[in-house]
Each structure stands twice: as structure tokens, then as C-alpha cells.
Design a protein around this motif. Structure first.
Motif, short mmCIF file in Angstrom:
data_model
loop_
_atom_site.label_atom_id
_atom_site.label_comp_id
_atom_site.label_asym_id
_atom_site.label_seq_id
_atom_site.Cartn_x
_atom_site.Cartn_y
_atom_site.Cartn_z
N ASP A 135 8.94 -0.49 -4.09
CA ASP A 135 9.35 -1.78 -3.45
C ASP A 135 8.58 -1.92 -2.36
OD1 ASP A 135 11.56 -3.53 -3.18
OD2 ASP A 135 12.75 -2.20 -1.81
N HIS A 136 8.83 -3.50 -2.25
CA HIS A 136 8.29 -4.48 -1.24
C HIS A 136 8.91 -5.50 -1.19
CE1 HIS A 136 5.14 -7.12 0.57
NE2 HIS A 136 4.72 -5.76 1.29
N PRO A 137 8.88 -6.30 0.02
CA PRO A 137 9.85 -7.44 0.09
C PRO A 137 9.48 -8.53 -0.70
CG PRO A 137 9.23 -6.65 2.31
CD PRO A 137 8.66 -5.81 1.52
N LYS A 138 8.01 -8.65 -0.96
CA LYS A 138 7.35 -9.58 -1.94
C LYS A 138 7.19 -9.03 -3.53
CE LYS A 138 7.32 -13.12 1.04
NZ LYS A 138 7.88 -14.32 0.54
N LEU A 139 7.07 -8.07 -3.65
CA LEU A 139 6.48 -7.40 -4.71
C LEU A 139 7.16 -5.98 -5.30
CD1 LEU A 139 4.21 -7.70 -7.07
CD2 LEU A 139 2.93 -6.21 -5.55
N GLY A 140 7.68 -5.98 -6.27
CA GLY A 140 8.11 -4.74 -7.21
C GLY A 140 7.08 -4.23 -8.29
N VAL A 141 6.86 -2.89 -8.30
CA VAL A 141 6.25 -2.43 -9.44
C VAL A 141 7.09 -1.36 -10.10
CG1 VAL A 141 4.14 -0.85 -10.04
CG2 VAL A 141 4.11 -2.68 -8.40
N ILE A 142 7.25 -1.33 -11.50
CA ILE A 142 7.94 -0.29 -12.16
C ILE A 142 6.85 0.46 -13.01
CG2 ILE A 142 9.67 0.41 -13.80
CD1 ILE A 142 11.08 -2.11 -13.29
N PHE A 143 6.66 1.80 -12.93
CA PHE A 143 5.69 2.58 -13.78
C PHE A 143 5.88 3.91 -14.31
CE2 PHE A 143 4.83 4.16 -9.53
CZ PHE A 143 4.29 5.33 -9.81
N GLN A 144 5.51 4.21 -14.99
CA GLN A 144 5.76 5.66 -15.66
C GLN A 144 4.38 6.22 -16.19
OE1 GLN A 144 7.68 5.93 -19.53
NE2 GLN A 144 9.05 7.65 -18.86
N ILE A 145 4.13 7.49 -16.03
CA ILE A 145 2.94 8.20 -16.48
C ILE A 145 3.58 9.05 -17.45
CG2 ILE A 145 1.16 9.58 -16.05
CD1 ILE A 145 1.17 8.41 -13.09
N ARG A 146 2.92 9.12 -18.84
CA ARG A 146 3.16 10.06 -19.82
C ARG A 146 2.02 10.91 -20.40
NH1 ARG A 146 5.67 4.76 -21.02
NH2 ARG A 146 3.84 4.02 -22.29
N LYS A 147 2.44 12.13 -20.73
CA LYS A 147 1.52 12.85 -21.24
C LYS A 147 1.02 12.26 -22.73
CE LYS A 147 3.55 17.09 -19.54
NZ LYS A 147 4.10 18.47 -19.84
N TYR A 148 -0.34 12.24 -22.95
CA TYR A 148 -0.91 11.76 -24.33
C TYR A 148 -1.53 13.02 -25.00
CZ TYR A 148 -3.73 9.32 -27.56
OH TYR A 148 -4.41 8.73 -28.56
N LYS A 149 -1.01 13.40 -26.07
CA LYS A 149 -1.64 14.79 -26.92
C LYS A 149 -1.71 15.80 -26.31
CE LYS A 149 -3.69 11.61 -30.50
NZ LYS A 149 -5.04 11.28 -30.84
N HIS A 150 -0.64 16.08 -25.36
CA HIS A 150 -0.71 17.35 -24.80
C HIS A 150 0.79 17.81 -24.31
CE1 HIS A 150 -0.29 16.73 -20.23
NE2 HIS A 150 -0.95 15.55 -20.80
N SER A 179 0.88 -1.16 0.03
CA SER A 179 -0.08 0.15 -0.11
C SER A 179 1.04 1.18 -0.16
CB SER A 179 -0.82 -0.15 1.14
OG SER A 179 -1.84 -0.89 1.32
N GLN A 180 0.82 2.06 -1.00
CA GLN A 180 1.67 3.38 -1.13
C GLN A 180 0.71 4.45 -1.90
OE1 GLN A 180 5.60 2.84 -2.42
NE2 GLN A 180 5.98 0.77 -1.60
N TYR A 181 1.13 5.47 -1.40
CA TYR A 181 0.45 6.97 -2.00
C TYR A 181 1.72 7.81 -2.38
CZ TYR A 181 -2.29 11.07 -2.13
OH TYR A 181 -2.76 12.23 -2.42
N THR A 182 1.78 7.80 -3.80
CA THR A 182 2.90 8.57 -4.20
C THR A 182 2.43 9.66 -5.10
OG1 THR A 182 3.93 6.33 -4.45
CG2 THR A 182 5.08 8.07 -5.44
N ARG A 183 3.27 10.99 -5.02
CA ARG A 183 3.44 11.85 -6.01
C ARG A 183 3.97 11.96 -6.84
NH1 ARG A 183 4.41 18.29 -4.41
NH2 ARG A 183 6.54 17.47 -4.87
N VAL A 184 3.92 11.96 -8.21
CA VAL A 184 4.98 11.87 -9.19
C VAL A 184 4.89 12.59 -10.34
CG1 VAL A 184 4.53 9.17 -9.05
CG2 VAL A 184 3.12 10.40 -10.76
N TYR A 185 5.83 12.76 -11.03
CA TYR A 185 5.92 13.68 -12.28
C TYR A 185 5.75 12.89 -13.65
CZ TYR A 185 7.69 17.05 -9.00
OH TYR A 185 8.00 17.95 -7.95
N SER A 186 5.25 13.35 -14.66
CA SER A 186 5.01 12.77 -15.65
C SER A 186 6.47 12.56 -16.43
CB SER A 186 3.97 13.40 -16.74
OG SER A 186 4.56 14.65 -17.01
N GLY A 187 6.53 11.49 -17.25
CA GLY A 187 7.77 11.11 -17.88
C GLY A 187 8.92 10.39 -16.95
#
Length: 274
Positions: A259-274, A245-253
Motif C-alpha cells: 500500500d502507498h498513497p499513490k500506488l497499490g500492488v497486489i502480488f503472489q509468488i507460487r511454486k513452479y513444478k516443485h 520502496s518496500q522490503y518484504t518477507r513473503v510465503y509462497s502461495g
């Protein structure tokens, strides 16, 4: 009359401009199982509370269901709907592909990505096609490191407030569920044909997946990502659940790593047509 027409045209232009003023984004994510660690001190023996399943959007379920339907159309017997009554009465099985059937529960392990047609619009939230991914090289990197990717997906979405943004339902990995059981009862109607004389009812416990959870992305000056993901794993004869359970502020791009002892997540948020 000209004034009325001019006002109508102006109103239409304002409405169109307002509709397209909403910014759109796309997110791409990879979820993977971490390597077992013998030095792990966290205790996951206590089951977490059920997730708050409000304002759910089942993009992935629909995508994997479409994948199963396509496999059925391609001739996969595993995904064909079997006619059990005809099988009992005549000894032969017939099968068909019903677009309204639940194909997801027929998977032992879900594909890494759901098969969907590529889309380019800003009408409603939709999944990305594999050709629209940017993280294919990261999948290979994870595999070279001995890590097991469970899900590689993404979707396009409009900017929405925390209250309005939907919770995207996440599923991936292998199925944790009891096998189906069937009960056969005979109709009381003595004049029923042999093929309609029996009622067959399937009973199956709720299907759970190795990876389950919710991801919500909302915008308030910045992008915010709320992640509640459960990873099921075998611990001896028991099935445990570890929650991220995580709450994260991110920047596009930017590329982000959760990170978690059992699970990892890689993600990216990109602008679409703007």
C-alpha cells in the motif's frame, strides 16, 4: 574402459540432478493507481534519488516491444517504421516492420499486459502469458471500485541469492515524454541521388512511463521481495514522482498487498513444478 564409462554416466547424472535441484517460482502482480485523496499529507514535491540500476533484466520492455512489433505486422501504421527521406523527396511514405526497432516508445499508453507466447521450461527467466494468470478476477474488482490498473504481469524465475537475483525492470501506464523533433541537413556530395541527398536526424528526450521501477525477488530460507516503484502524476502544470520502496518477507502461495498513497500492488509468488 567400463569403469571410465560408468564414471562418465554417473557424473552426467549428478550434473543433471544438480541442475534440476534449483527450485523455480512464478510471480504474478497487478499495479494500480490509487484514488486521489484530498486529505493526503505526504509531500511528493521533492524528486526521489535515481534508482540503483545494477543487474537489470528488461523482461517487460522486451515483452512490450514484441507487442508493438506484432501490431506493426498486423498493419498498424502507428508502429510501422516510416521512410522519411523517401517521403520528403517523392511525397510518398513507405513503411516496414523492423524486428530490431524500438516499438515501446511508440505507445502513448502501454497495454495492461505484454503479449508473449506461453512457455513451460526452467532454462531462463521469462514472462507469463495471459493464459497463465490467476488474477483476472482481481482486475475486474479493481475496476468496479473505480481504481485504474496500470500493469498486470508475471514471470518465472529460479531461486537465487540477494547478490545474484536480477532487478526486474517495471514499466507501465502512459508515456511522459516530449515529442520528437527532426533536423534535416543536406549532403555535401553533389553527385548523391535525390533520395540520398538529405540526412534526417530524430531527437527525442528520454521516454518515461507513468509507472517505472525495479522489483527483485531472492531466496534465503524465505522469499524476500525488494520493491522500488515510481509513479508519475500531474500536479497542476508540474509532473511529480511518488516512490514506493518496500522490503518484504513473503510465503509462497499467499496473496500480498503493498500500500502507498499513490500506488497499490497486489502480488503472489507460487511454486513452479516443485
Amino acid at each position: 574402459m567400463k569403469t571410465i564409462k560408468s564414471l562418465a554416466i554417473l557424473a552426467a547424472l549428478i550434473s543433471s540432478t544438480s541442475a534440476h535441484a534449483t527450485r523455480w517460482f512464478e510471480v504474478e502482480m497487478i499495479a494500480f493507481e490509487q484514488e486521489p485523496s484530498f486529505s493526503l499529507r505526504e509531500d511528493f514535491s521533492i524528486e526521489p534519488e535515481p534508482l540503483n540500476r545494477k543487474n537489470i533484466k528488461s523482461l517487460l520492455f522486451d515483452g512490450f516491444n514484441t507487442t508493438g512489433y506484432k501490431l506493426c505486422l498486423e498493419g498498424s501504421e502507428r508502429f510501422a517504421e516510416q521512410d522519411f527521406i523517401r517521403g520528403l523527396t517523392s511525397g510518398a511514405h513507405s513503411s516496414s516492420c523492423n524486428p530490431d526497432a524500438n516499438y515501446v516508445e511508440k505507445f502513448d499508453t502501454l497495454p495492461l499486459s505484454p503479449q508473449v507466447e506461453p512457455q513451460e521450461h526452467m532454462d531462463s527467466i521469462y514472462l507469463l502469458n495471459e493464459s497463465q494468470f490467476n488474477f483476472s478476477n482481481k482486475i475486474n474488482e479493481l475496476k468496479r471500485k473505480g481504481l485504474k490498473p496500470l500493469l498486470h504481469t508475471g514471470w518465472r524465475f529460479p531461486e537465487q541469492s540477494n547478490k545474484r537475483a536480477p532487478n526486474i525492470e517495471i514499466i507501465g501506464g502512459k508515456q511522459f515524454a516530449s515529442p520528437s523533433s527532426y533536423s534535416v541537413t543536406e549532403n555535401d556530395d553533389q553527385f548523391s541521388s535525390l533520395s540520398k541527398r538529405f540526412n534526417i536526424q530524430e531527437s527525442k528526450e528520454q521516454v518515461h512511463w507513468q509507472l517505472e521501477g525495479l522489483i527483485k525477488i531472492h531466496v534465503r530460507h524465505y522469499l524476500y521481495v525488494t520493491t522500488d516503484l515510481d509513479l508519475k502524476y500531474e500536479d497542476g502544470n508540474d509532473i511529480r514522482t511518488a516512490r514506493m520502496s518496500q522490503y518484504t518477507r513473503v510465503y509462497s502461495g499467499d496473496i500480498h498487498y503493498l500500500d502507498h498513497p499513490k500506488l497499490g500492488v497486489i502480488f503472489q509468488i507460487r511454486k513452479y513444478k516443485h
